[in-house]
Design a protein around this motif. Structure first.
Motif, PDB file in Angstrom:
ATOM      1  N   ILE A  12       0.798  -1.184  -0.036  1.00 50.30           N
ATOM      2  CA  ILE A  12      -0.060  -0.026  -0.180  1.00 50.30           C
ATOM      3  C   ILE A  12       0.908   1.194  -0.171  1.00 50.30           C
ATOM      4  O   ILE A  12       2.269   1.147  -0.127  1.00 50.30           O
ATOM      5  CB  ILE A  12      -1.003  -0.052   1.257  1.00 50.30           C
ATOM      6  N   GLY A  13       0.196   2.365  -0.067  1.00 49.68           N
ATOM      7  CA  GLY A  13       0.986   3.488  -0.084  1.00 49.68           C
ATOM      8  C   GLY A  13       0.219   4.807   0.531  1.00 49.68           C
ATOM      9  O   GLY A  13      -0.922   4.739   0.679  1.00 49.68           O
ATOM     10  N   ASN A  55      -5.095  17.144  -4.789  1.00 51.35           N
ATOM     11  CA  ASN A  55      -6.169  16.851  -5.654  1.00 51.35           C
ATOM     12  C   ASN A  55      -5.900  16.375  -7.123  1.00 51.35           C
ATOM     13  O   ASN A  55      -6.464  15.404  -7.628  1.00 51.35           O
ATOM     14  CB  ASN A  55      -7.636  17.916  -5.739  1.00 51.35           C
ATOM     15  N   ASN A  56      -4.926  17.141  -7.549  1.00 48.97           N
ATOM     16  CA  ASN A  56      -4.354  16.787  -8.913  1.00 48.97           C
ATOM     17  C   ASN A  56      -3.705  15.377  -9.072  1.00 48.97           C
ATOM     18  O   ASN A  56      -4.024  14.672  -9.928  1.00 48.97           O
ATOM     19  CB  ASN A  56      -3.580  17.975  -9.354  1.00 48.97           C
ATOM     20  N   LEU A  57      -3.085  15.250  -8.055  1.00 48.67           N
ATOM     21  CA  LEU A  57      -2.151  14.168  -7.897  1.00 48.67           C
ATOM     22  C   LEU A  57      -2.906  12.710  -7.766  1.00 48.67           C
ATOM     23  O   LEU A  57      -2.945  11.765  -8.246  1.00 48.67           O
ATOM     24  CB  LEU A  57      -1.332  14.138  -6.743  1.00 48.67           C
ATOM     25  N   SER A 109      -7.540   5.837  -2.555  1.00 48.54           N
ATOM     26  CA  SER A 109      -8.787   6.109  -2.054  1.00 48.54           C
ATOM     27  C   SER A 109      -9.043   7.557  -2.131  1.00 48.54           C
ATOM     28  O   SER A 109      -8.481   8.293  -2.749  1.00 48.54           O
ATOM     29  CB  SER A 109      -8.614   5.670  -0.624  1.00 48.54           C
ATOM     30  N   VAL A 110     -10.141   7.773  -1.625  1.00 50.79           N
ATOM     31  CA  VAL A 110     -10.756   9.338  -1.407  1.00 50.79           C
ATOM     32  C   VAL A 110      -9.462   9.976  -0.593  1.00 50.79           C
ATOM     33  O   VAL A 110      -8.881   9.578   0.208  1.00 50.79           O
ATOM     34  CB  VAL A 110     -11.857   9.521  -1.010  1.00 50.79           C
ATOM     35  N   TYR A 136      -4.744  14.111   2.550  1.00 53.71           N
ATOM     36  CA  TYR A 136      -3.994  12.864   2.306  1.00 53.71           C
ATOM     37  C   TYR A 136      -4.746  12.047   1.580  1.00 53.71           C
ATOM     38  O   TYR A 136      -6.132  11.819   1.605  1.00 53.71           O
ATOM     39  CB  TYR A 136      -3.406  12.004   3.193  1.00 53.71           C
ATOM     40  N   PHE A 137      -4.301  10.894   0.846  1.00 48.34           N
ATOM     41  CA  PHE A 137      -4.932   9.871   0.205  1.00 48.34           C
ATOM     42  C   PHE A 137      -4.051   8.652   0.414  1.00 48.34           C
ATOM     43  O   PHE A 137      -2.714   8.752   0.352  1.00 48.34           O
ATOM     44  CB  PHE A 137      -5.597  10.111  -1.044  1.00 48.34           C
TER      45      PHE A 137
END
Length: 261
Positions: free
Chosen positions: A95-96, A109-111, A120-121, A138-139
């Motif tokens: 995971i990351g 948001n762009n990334l 994930s959201v 974060y996501f």
């Protein structure tokens, strides 16, 4: 009597790994493996969780695979040179996570949009350090065995500490753009710099040599393990990456391009 029962239990839970692997290769479900071997559910579950990864649909042990496009690989590479990270949960589970200041919410948001199928959201959190509160966004990257490629690239140092990869072929202009948006800043010497605090000196020298041989970009490594671009190289770097920089991040090049002041 109790001693005999204990010995029998110890013998029963000593797993025959070759048998388990054979049944797994025959595409048996974990329930079928339990019935065929007589092992407990927790023993079988524990063995395959450790060695094969997450238990998914149909109660079979599967690696979760989510395709990563070439462009996404370049973006991941750039952000992992920055603050992004990959974590290994078990043998087949990776995971990351990407954390940013709330001031960089647009970039976050762009990334996330560029990596949408992998993520994930976006979530929000407030972190308190002494008397100061830091608001963050974060996501996370979903569990995905294909992230192993990046884990193996970056976590090569002692105790699997993140370092500059041995192979830097994915450091394309778009990758460099996301690396800079993540950790770059306008420098006081009319150029730019990037924070690279957590990398080894060997890794930074690898990065320095690659940037020069591939793009003719010259950098210097300071004692604080931050890299600085020489003035002309800063302009060269900017021209390579500017088409990939979102408008909200162009201010980081204000000493390179007078039109941005």
């Amino acid at each position: 009597m109790l001693v005999c029962l204990y010995i029998r239990c110890m013998i029963r839970t000593k797993l025959d790994k070759e048998l388990l692997e054979k049944l797994y290769s025959e595409n048996k479900s974990y329930k079928e493996i339990i019935n065929l071997t007589g092992y407990s559910k927790s023993s079988v579950n524990g063995y395959f969780w450790k060695n094969k990864g997450k238990v998914e649909e149909n109660r079979r042990f599967r690696r979760r695979l989510i395709d990563i496009s070439q462009k996404q690989k370049e973006i991941l590479f750039g952000t992992l040179l920055g603050d992004g990270n990959i974590q290994k949960q078990c043998l087949n589970s990776f995971i990351g996570r990407f954390n940013h200041s709330i001031n960089q919410e647009i970039y976050c948001n762009n990334l996330r949009e560029r990596l949408e199928n992998l993520t994930s959201v976006i979530r929000y959190a407030s972190l308190k350090n002494k008397e100061k509160v830091y608001n963050t966004c974060y996501f996370t990257l979903k569990n995905n065995y294909n992230l192993k490629e990046f884990y193996d690239m970056f976590y090569i140092g002692e105790n699997n500490k993140k370092d500059v990869p041995l192979n830097l072929d994915l450091l394309t202009p778009e990758a460099m753009a996301y690396w800079f948006m993540d950790d770059g800043t306008a420098s006081s010497n009319c150029s730019i710099s990037i924070a690279t605090y957590y990398f080894s000196i060997e890794g930074l020298l690898r990065l320095k040599n690659y940037l020069y041989s591939k793009y003719s970009i010259e950098i210097t490594i300071r004692k604080d393990f931050k890299i600085y671009f020489k003035a002309e190289s800063g302009k060269l770097f900017y021209n390579l990456v500017k088409e990939f920089i979102i408008p909200e991040m162009l201010y980081k090049f204000r000493f390179v391009d007078p039109l941005l002041i």
